[in-house]
Design a protein around this motif. Sequence first.
Motif: not given
Length: 382
Positions: A32-58
């Motif tokens: 019920p709280h969902d929105l679908v958004v047509k993405v205009a801009v997406a930026s890269y964050c330091h945390t993205d590198s942490m996700v890529t390396e599996g820092v947050f687990g499974g």
Amino acid sequence: MAFPTSMKAIQVVAFGKPYQINTVPVPTIVGPHDLVVKVAVASYCHTDSMVTEGVFGGNKLPLTASHEGSGTVVAVGSSPSGFKVGDRVMCGIFFNSCGHCVACTKGPECQRQYCTGGYEGNTGAFDTDGFFAEYARVDARWTTHLPDQVSLLAAAPLACAGRTIWRGVQQAIQKAELRKGSWIAIVGSGGGLGHMGIQFARSAGLRVIGIDARDEALQVTRSSGADVVLDARAGQEATVAAVQAAVGNNTASSGRGGGAEATLVLSDVPEAAALSCAVTKNHGTVVQVAQPEKIIIPFQEFILRDLRLYGTLVASPDESQAMVDFIAEHGLHVQTETYDGLDKIEELLHHVHGGQLKGKAAIIVDQSQLDQETKASSRSKI
């Protein structure tokens, strides 16, 4: 509104491996709280590198990257929290917080992001698909309306970096009881968060000491409006002396008692936390924003000088709205290097990891939305 059934997305397919651009289904409304958004801009964050390396687990894989996005709402759930098709929005990482823990129900609104019951998925907020895609499913309760004065290009980096540094500055103001004219130091001042933090602090009436250790970062620190710019490569002793000279509150009888009233730690190098404490006055406040594996502070700096150390996460929903409203009123220059299209991800990563990036790196996913903003002459965008 009709939209495609498939789309391109930049995805993490294995930890420690390069991204892949895959064709995936366009997300649809599920809750019920969902929105679908047509993405205009997406930026890269330091945390993205942490996700890529599996820092947050499974994390579930494959996983669409980027948790900083902006765009236009194209579909809404049954409880859209005031959103409608056509709204311009800033979108972040949080999705379906539990709704029953203390943070969600009893704590102050400014602590909603500290949900302990878990977000959608098994590994928390970083387990949902992000914005390096043509469309994204987001939670209306964690999505922010954009004022007319704030552009989609500026909004994407604000979704995590902006929210994070906004709350860091607010924490420093509140915990240290800073007033107009108070001195705040920012260690790591020339990065994606730092250049925004300088502007937030200056607009709040604070005087800013920017400290960094790269030529490019020092240039960004100056151009962002820091009152004093210091090169940390001079060493801790020289940096502390320069802060004390700028602030003018050094107390000889206390040894090294003077310094900034509050300091933000934005750098994750091992020495950053110790330097941040060293440039802060006795009984002062240090707000830790960076996320190194370990925070190392000599007891002489922390205990013997009676410092207050606080950690901070991204902003809550109300704090996020306050941030973009503040920007609409006071202005903010978000320094962004843009890349045209999802297929430019390798070029983006080359600049990010090359150490030459100034500010934030962002992919323009849908140029037509930016063009539409330009044509809207009634808007004066930041």
